[in-house]
Design a protein around this motif. Sequence first.
Motif, mmCIF file in Angstrom:
data_model
loop_
_atom_site.group_PDB
_atom_site.id
_atom_site.type_symbol
_atom_site.label_atom_id
_atom_site.label_comp_id
_atom_site.label_asym_id
_atom_site.label_seq_id
_atom_site.Cartn_x
_atom_site.Cartn_y
_atom_site.Cartn_z
ATOM 1 N N TYR A 4 29.175 20.043 26.325
ATOM 2 C CA TYR A 4 27.500 20.328 25.994
ATOM 3 C C TYR A 4 27.357 21.184 27.485
ATOM 4 O O TYR A 4 27.992 21.350 28.563
ATOM 5 N N ARG B 92 23.112 23.241 29.068
ATOM 6 C CA ARG B 92 21.936 23.623 28.883
ATOM 7 C C ARG B 92 21.614 24.816 29.576
ATOM 8 O O ARG B 92 22.246 25.204 30.554
ATOM 9 N N ASN C 67 17.294 24.846 24.060
ATOM 10 C CA ASN C 67 17.559 24.872 25.302
ATOM 11 C C ASN C 67 19.046 24.396 25.889
ATOM 12 O O ASN C 67 19.227 24.244 26.844
ATOM 13 N N HIS C 68 19.675 23.879 24.891
ATOM 14 C CA HIS C 68 21.085 23.347 24.915
ATOM 15 C C HIS C 68 21.918 23.303 23.611
ATOM 16 O O HIS C 68 21.506 23.321 22.703
ATOM 17 N N GLU D 28 23.010 13.368 29.288
ATOM 18 C CA GLU D 28 21.577 13.577 29.430
ATOM 19 C C GLU D 28 21.122 12.888 30.191
ATOM 20 O O GLU D 28 21.464 11.500 30.303
#
Length: 191
Positions: A17, A19, A58-59, A191
């Motif tokens: 992942y 962002r 945004n990610h 996150e």
Amino acid sequence: MATRVVMVEPERFYHVYNRAVGKESMFRSRTDYLEFMNRMKEFVLPVAEIHAFNLLPNHFHFMLKPLSTTTPDLMSRELNRLQSTYAKFFNRKNDRKGGLMQRPFGRKAVKDDGQLTWLLWYIHRNPMHHHITNQWETYPYSSYPHYFQESSEFVTTSYMLEYFGGLANLKAHHQQHAEAFEQQYSALTGE
């Protein structure tokens, strides 16, 4: 304090992942999303199977399984190429300068079957989690709709469909309310 980077191993599942820097958007138009997906095919598919993805303004999130021939350095290099070439495209298109995404990209190994099923659910339902849409099943920048196609151009669906015992079971799993899953496996989200 230096960030500890997890080195990926072949034939093991990972949550990957990243962002955008600050509160910027890294996707501003349909063209941006499609460009990123084309670059996923170019840079990720030669080194890993893509089992799930979701691109949000945004990610992004991926569930990847590096190929048996993929070394940790090669995997990192190709994911960095995906991000850097997309950032150059985005910057040129938007008359922008500077880094677009955080460094390094996040990656966490999936440790067991519980994490694997939770991660698939989490990635697919991510647009709802971030209040982008409640219609996460039809979100166009997700791998979930690929699971309903006869074959997918770049998402490996067969493994998870077999794991769940078919599409109906996978769909039922995704529909259920999974707060317990979220609490138990939140360490995977990044996150």
